[in-house]
Design an enzyme around this catalytic site. Structure first.
Site, PDB file in Angstrom:
ATOM      1  N   SER A   8       0.858  -1.186   0.000  1.00  0.00           N
ATOM      2  CA  SER A   8       0.000   0.000   0.000  1.00  0.00           C
ATOM      3  C   SER A   8       0.892   1.234   0.000  1.00  0.00           C
ATOM      4  CB  SER A   8      -0.866  -0.003   1.268  1.00  0.00           C
ATOM      5  OG  SER A   8      -1.472   1.247   1.494  1.00  0.00           O
TER       6      SER A   8
ATOM      7  N   TYR B 139      -1.642  -0.265  10.825  1.00  0.00           N
ATOM      8  CA  TYR B 139      -1.792  -0.699   9.432  1.00  0.00           C
ATOM      9  C   TYR B 139      -0.512  -0.406   8.652  1.00  0.00           C
ATOM     10  CZ  TYR B 139      -3.617  -1.022   4.651  1.00  0.00           C
ATOM     11  OH  TYR B 139      -3.816  -1.352   3.330  1.00  0.00           O
TER      12      TYR B 139
END
Length: 245
Positions: free
Chosen positions: A139, A152
């Site tokens: 990501s 995250y």
């Protein structure tokens, strides 16, 4: 793997929706025989029906090492080998560090980071034998950390670090490692966020731009794994044009 995936065998984790589903379909369309794994195995039935080529549905929980080993074994037994692993399974449970529900941190670490590591560990002997490829779906959060995404981001930074170490270990043996770092993609990911304020913020940010579609990421994966054998596309950072950071 030059040009076509005809005859190649792929295992895609987290294939029940979003990027995983789109990638499985794109690789199937390109001629690959695809094994698809997910916890929500019921959703895989529709995926198998939609696939243009042969597809094998597997009940897979990447946080369970035995489940991962069983999925790799089922793939290789059914198709006779394994050429490409697409590590896509992931959850995003964003929220502030203060007062966080730390069980959500554990879930993200086990799914996003350890899950992808378990899959690599189980698949690697087969990939070395076939001079295959590993695609790690990370990501933009694995490159730039932001407020309310600490845990995250930590998992995705970990995915990036593990991918680079893996690349250095196996690239001279013919296994290519591809790191894909998407920005905002229109998937279910943000709907899993339990913190109401952060969920609303993510929804608002997504609505403020032309988000990427899962098929856009699938096309990037397809590009990387169909390059000539001497070409290793190691990293693809792909954001919506409207996303500034």
């Amino acid at each position: 793997m030059s040009g076509t995936l005809e005859g190649k065998v792929v295992l895609v984790t987290g294939a029940s929706s979003g990027i995983g589903r789109a990638t499985a379909l794109a690789l199937s369309k390109a001629g690959a025989r695809v094994a698809v794994g997910a916890r929500r195995a019921d959703r895989l039935k529709d995926l198998v029906q939609d696939a243009p080529g042969e597809m094998l549905a597997l009940d897979l929980d990447v946080t369970d090492q035995q489940s991962v080993r069983d999925a790799v074994a089922a793939t290789t037994e059914h198709f006779g080998g394994l050429d490409i692993l697409v590590n896509n399974a992931g959850v995003m449970l964003s929220g502030p560090i203060l007062d966080a529900d730390t069980t959500e941190w554990t879930r993200m670490v086990e799914t996003n980071l350890l899950g992808s590591m378990y899959a690599v560990h189980a698949a690697l002997p087969h990939l070395l034998e076939r001079k295959g490829a590993v695609v790690q779906v990370s990501s933009t959060s694995g490159r730039t950390a932001t407020a309310a995404s600490g845990a995250y981001s930590a998992t995705k930074f970990g995915v990036t670090a593990f991918a680079e170490s893996l690349r250095q270990e196996v690239t001279e043996q013919g296994v290519r490692v591809v790191l894909v770092e998407p920005g905002f993609v229109s998937t279910e990911l943000t709907s899993h966020i339990t913190h109401p304020g952060i969920r609303a913020m993510a929804k608002s940010m997504a609505e403020s731009m032309r988000t990427l579609q899962p098929e856009d990421i699938a096309a990037a994966v397809l590009y990387a794994v169909t390059q000539p054998d001497h070409v290793a596309v190691n990293e693809i950072l792909i954001r919506p044009t409207d996303q500034a950071r």
